[in-house]
Design a protein around this motif. Structure first.
Motif, short mmCIF file in Angstrom:
data_model
loop_
_atom_site.label_atom_id
_atom_site.label_comp_id
_atom_site.label_asym_id
_atom_site.label_seq_id
_atom_site.Cartn_x
_atom_site.Cartn_y
_atom_site.Cartn_z
N ASP A 14 -23.80 -74.26 43.44
CA ASP A 14 -22.78 -74.14 44.16
C ASP A 14 -21.24 -73.91 44.73
O ASP A 14 -20.47 -73.93 45.49
N ASP A 15 -21.59 -72.44 45.14
CA ASP A 15 -20.45 -71.84 45.66
C ASP A 15 -21.32 -71.92 46.54
O ASP A 15 -20.36 -71.48 47.74
N LEU A 16 -22.31 -71.94 46.77
CA LEU A 16 -23.16 -71.77 48.84
C LEU A 16 -21.69 -73.55 49.50
O LEU A 16 -21.85 -73.28 50.48
N LYS A 17 -22.88 -74.47 47.93
CA LYS A 17 -22.13 -75.84 48.99
C LYS A 17 -20.64 -75.59 48.59
O LYS A 17 -20.23 -76.13 50.08
N ARG A 18 -19.42 -74.96 48.18
CA ARG A 18 -18.16 -74.69 48.22
C ARG A 18 -17.93 -73.91 50.12
O ARG A 18 -16.89 -75.00 50.70
N THR A 19 -18.34 -72.68 50.40
CA THR A 19 -18.68 -71.80 51.17
C THR A 19 -19.02 -72.98 52.82
O THR A 19 -18.24 -73.36 53.29
N TYR A 20 -19.97 -74.18 52.05
CA TYR A 20 -20.59 -74.75 53.68
C TYR A 20 -19.49 -75.50 54.02
O TYR A 20 -18.94 -75.92 54.69
N ARG A 21 -19.04 -76.55 53.08
CA ARG A 21 -17.82 -77.12 52.95
C ARG A 21 -16.71 -76.87 54.23
O ARG A 21 -16.60 -77.48 54.75
N LYS A 22 -16.34 -76.01 53.92
CA LYS A 22 -15.29 -74.91 54.55
C LYS A 22 -15.91 -74.60 55.56
O LYS A 22 -14.88 -75.36 56.76
N PHE A 23 -16.62 -74.20 55.64
CA PHE A 23 -17.45 -74.11 57.25
C PHE A 23 -17.13 -75.30 57.97
O PHE A 23 -17.06 -75.42 58.97
N LEU A 24 -17.60 -76.08 57.53
CA LEU A 24 -18.40 -77.46 58.09
C LEU A 24 -16.98 -78.15 59.03
O LEU A 24 -16.81 -78.28 59.88
N THR A 25 -16.10 -77.68 57.88
CA THR A 25 -14.79 -78.33 57.67
C THR A 25 -14.17 -77.68 59.23
O THR A 25 -13.29 -78.55 60.21
N VAL A 26 -14.15 -76.73 58.67
CA VAL A 26 -13.64 -76.20 60.24
C VAL A 26 -14.08 -75.84 61.40
O VAL A 26 -13.76 -76.29 62.83
N PHE A 27 -15.52 -76.18 61.12
CA PHE A 27 -16.57 -76.38 62.25
C PHE A 27 -16.57 -77.36 63.19
O PHE A 27 -15.86 -77.87 64.47
N ASP A 28 -15.94 -78.47 62.39
CA ASP A 28 -15.70 -80.12 63.17
C ASP A 28 -14.28 -79.50 63.92
O ASP A 28 -14.40 -80.54 64.79
N LYS A 29 -13.45 -79.00 63.75
CA LYS A 29 -11.56 -79.58 63.77
C LYS A 29 -11.70 -78.80 64.75
O LYS A 29 -10.95 -78.86 65.70
N PHE A 30 -12.25 -77.07 64.92
CA PHE A 30 -12.11 -76.11 65.40
C PHE A 30 -13.31 -75.99 66.68
O PHE A 30 -12.95 -76.34 67.87
N ILE A 31 -13.82 -75.25 66.37
CA ILE A 31 -15.40 -74.64 66.81
C ILE A 31 -16.26 -76.46 67.54
O ILE A 31 -16.53 -75.52 68.65
N LEU A 32 -16.97 -77.10 67.11
CA LEU A 32 -17.14 -78.39 67.86
C LEU A 32 -16.57 -78.78 69.19
O LEU A 32 -16.72 -79.28 70.57
N SER A 33 -14.91 -78.34 69.19
CA SER A 33 -14.03 -79.23 69.92
C SER A 33 -13.46 -78.13 70.98
O SER A 33 -13.34 -77.96 71.99
N THR A 34 -14.07 -76.65 70.79
CA THR A 34 -13.72 -75.74 71.71
C THR A 34 -14.96 -75.32 72.73
O THR A 34 -16.11 -75.36 72.31
N TYR A 35 -14.72 -75.44 73.75
CA TYR A 35 -15.54 -75.63 75.05
C TYR A 35 -16.03 -74.23 75.13
O TYR A 35 -15.51 -73.05 75.50
N LYS A 36 -17.06 -73.97 74.78
CA LYS A 36 -18.45 -73.05 75.19
C LYS A 36 -18.52 -71.90 74.20
O LYS A 36 -18.25 -71.02 74.65
N CYS A 37 -17.91 -72.43 72.50
CA CYS A 37 -18.24 -71.21 72.12
C CYS A 37 -19.66 -70.58 71.94
O CYS A 37 -20.48 -70.61 72.67
N LEU A 38 -19.44 -69.07 72.00
CA LEU A 38 -20.56 -68.29 72.27
C LEU A 38 -21.47 -67.49 71.18
O LEU A 38 -22.64 -67.58 70.86
N HIS A 39 -20.09 -66.99 70.31
CA HIS A 39 -21.04 -66.76 68.97
C HIS A 39 -20.25 -66.75 67.32
O HIS A 39 -20.80 -66.72 66.51
N ILE A 40 -19.34 -67.63 67.48
CA ILE A 40 -18.39 -67.73 66.15
C ILE A 40 -19.08 -68.99 65.09
O ILE A 40 -19.77 -69.02 64.28
N GLN A 41 -20.08 -69.57 66.20
CA GLN A 41 -20.80 -70.72 65.81
C GLN A 41 -22.32 -70.42 65.05
O GLN A 41 -22.35 -71.29 64.17
N PHE A 42 -22.38 -69.57 64.62
CA PHE A 42 -23.82 -68.44 64.39
C PHE A 42 -23.50 -68.19 62.51
O PHE A 42 -24.19 -68.33 62.14
#
Length: 588
Positions: A301-329
């Motif tokens: 359950d803790d893993l799923k909560r953490t994943y949802r948080k990071f996925l939300t941040v990924f969708d909001k910031f990482i996906l929209s940033t041109y050519k991120c190199l490492h943070i997406q790992f």
């Protein structure tokens, strides 16, 4: 005390006679000549009898400093400076008593508050720190005006740690104060979020101060309310993205060239420093985030909560940033913990690609992430790869059919950008993992059922638009298995190329987000779950050249001629793409 306005010999004689009859410490002597009074009570003794309410009330009303207030101010300066002048109130007493009357610390009394706010929290002794933090909590309780200043003061303390070892006990006390205020004061979280954004350390600050601050903020993420937790994580990721974009792989690899390609163990990476200054800071911050994820993967359950948080941040910031190199790992690392997380992330990306309401640029980036994820993750099996390729090729066939019925098809990147991006990802996956596909059940039959030839030979002509490196590797693989013959199309595209005003618009952007990871310390988290590219066709030629010759002779001689006719410029462009630090990451 009586004062003598004029000198009177008779009075003086009477005075001297009285002093002879009474000892100097008697009441009579105390009220006569000041120089011969009993020793005066010290300010410290008087401070124990001070009425703090009366002193602060009088000061606030008269807007002037009385004797008691001056004593309080001198004692506050002692707390701040640590230098003890003669006769002041002890810091513990001062802070404890002020915590009882925080409602009076406004108006003129704010001079005292301003002095206390200059304090270096981590420099205080443990007993004084405990009292000081209690005072800050009481001030926040009594007046919301102080929320911002209290947050700023506590966060500033966390950014001033310049040593590698942090004062853990004092930091723990600071977190205890944060927890108390967040729990009891509903509006405190708003001020906290504002101050976190303002106090995030600048990227050029020492890596020690940044590491301690980010580690403390990730600890804060665990006990603040859910919505605040997501906002704090978003601010941290948004800031670290800036650092990621300031650390190009080419620069970091060139500076660490002597050690980057040597055979090293995970222990070696843990103690190695990046020569690139910003790269070293970013490497250590990535290490902090990986360690945070590791602490949240034991419980599902803790893993799923953490994943949802990071996925939300990924969708909001990482996906929209041109050519991120490492943070997406970070997302890749979370996906490696449970297959259900991996499947959800794949579905999330593919849903974005298919959704016509999603802007085209985000649909393209999403499919780049999908293709790179399928190729680079060692924990993604060939079954998931084949299912994903089947979905993508069905999308391509459907797109060609629908487009041909609606209009005449021509090569146009601006109109068919999503189609070309999906083509590039499909070709990339086949070139990267063809050996596993073929060695599986009915592998060759599976490749044939994808009907890749219809896609390659369609009027949309994807080989003209996609990356030359991906196209050539795909052509080698499909020719080897006699599935598609692409070299004649390459040559025709070369011959039909016409000078254009802006030729850059006719080439697809090349971006595969999970290309090789070059940060040295944090690489130990990625290496066990990462798949490096291996040129299996080249290996098979080196091992058994006779078998390769027999395979080649089975195909038409005309195709051999077409392969040799591919222009030198095209091969040169492909070779540049094979570099270690440049997409698409076919590393030799």
């Amino acid at each position: 005390m009586p004062k003598f306005s004029t000198f009177d010999p008779q009075t003086m004689s009477t005075t001297m006679l009285t002093m002879n009859k009474n000892p100097p410490d008697s009441k009579v002597g105390e009220f006569l000549i000041p120089s011969m009074q009993a020793p005066r009570r010290s300010l410290t003794t008087r401070s124990s009898e001070m009425n703090y309410v009366a002193v602060l009330t009088e000061t606030r009303a008269t807007r002037s400093a009385n004797e008691g207030f001056r004593l309080l101010l001198a004692s506050a300066k002692h707390v701040v400076s640590g230098v003890k002048p003669h006769d002041v109130i002890s810091p513990v007493t001062l802070l404890t008593e002020l915590a009882k009357v925080t409602s009076l610390l406004d108006g003129y009394n704010e001079i005292l508050v301003d002095e206390l706010f200059k304090c270096n929290i981590l420099a205080l002794e443990d007993a004084i720190l405990t009292c000081y933090l209690k005072l800050l909590v009481e001030m926040a309780r009594s007046n919301s005006f102080y929320h911002g200043e209290v947050c700023r003061l506590l966060l500033r303390a966390l950014t001033t740690i310049e040593s590698e070892d942090a004062p853990e006990e004092k930091i723990s006390q600071i977190h205890g104060s944060f927890q108390t205020m967040i729990k009891e004061l509903p509006r405190f979280s708003e001020s906290l979020l504002k101050q976190i954004s303002r106090n995030l350390p600048f990227m050029t600050k020492s890596w020690q101060s940044q590491v301690h601050f980010y580690r403390s903020m990730l600890e804060l993420v665990d006990y603040v309310p859910e919505e605040v937790s997501l906002e704090v994580l978003s601010r941290l990721i948004h800031k670290i993205i800036d650092l990621d974009c300031q650390c190009p792989k080419e620069e970091m690899v060139s500076e660490d060239d002597e050690t980057q390609f040597s055979m090293e163990t995970a222990e070696d990476h843990a103690v190695k420093e990046m020569k690139h200054s910003l790269g070293n800071t970013f490497d250590r911050l990535m290490e902090v985030f990986f360690e945070y994820i590791d602490r949240h993967v034991i419980d599902v359950d803790d893993l799923k909560r953490t994943y949802r948080k990071f996925l939300t941040v990924f969708d909001k910031f990482i996906l929209s940033t041109y050519k991120c190199l490492h943070i997406q790992f970070l997302l890749l690392y979370i996906c490696s913990k449970r297959p259900v997380i991996t499947d959800h992330f794949i579905d999330f990306l593919w849903h974005k690609v298919q959704n016509p309401n999603t802007p085209v640029v985000f649909r393209q980036i999403a499919v780049y992430y999908l293709g790179s994820l399928l190729c680079r993750c060692s924990f993604i099996g060939v079954g998931t790869l084949k299912d994903s390729l089947l979905l993508m090729t069905r999308f391509l066939h459907s797109y060609v059919a629908q487009s041909s019925s609606a209009q005449s098809l021509t090569v146009d990147l601006s109109k068919h950008g999503t189609f070309y991006s999906v083509c590039q990802s499909v070709f990339y996956c086949i070139a990267f993992r063809h050996k596993e596909i073929i060695e599986g059940d009915d592998g060759l039959g599976y490749l044939q059922r994808l009907n890749l030839e219809q896609i390659v030979t369609s009027p949309l002509n994807p080989l003209k638009v996609i990356s030359p490196a991906v196209g050539i590797h795909f052509a080698n693989v499909t020719r080897h298995y006699q599935v598609v013959y692409c070299y004649a199309i390459f040559e025709r595209n070369q011959r039909s190329a016409l000078p254009m005003a802006n030729p850059g618009n006719q080439k697809l952007d090349v971006y595969f987000p999970f290309d090789p990871y070059v940060l040295l310390r944090s690489k130990r988290f990625v290496e066990p779950i990462y798949r490096e590219y291996v040129d299996h066709l080249k290996s098979s030629v080196d091992e058994d050249p006779e078998q390769n010759n027999n395979s080649s002779s089975d195909s038409d001689g005309e195709d051999d001629e077409d392969e040799e006719m591919v222009s030198t410029s095209l091969k040169s462009a492909a070779e540049k793409m094979f570099a270690y630090s440049v997409s698409p990451g076919f590393a030799h």
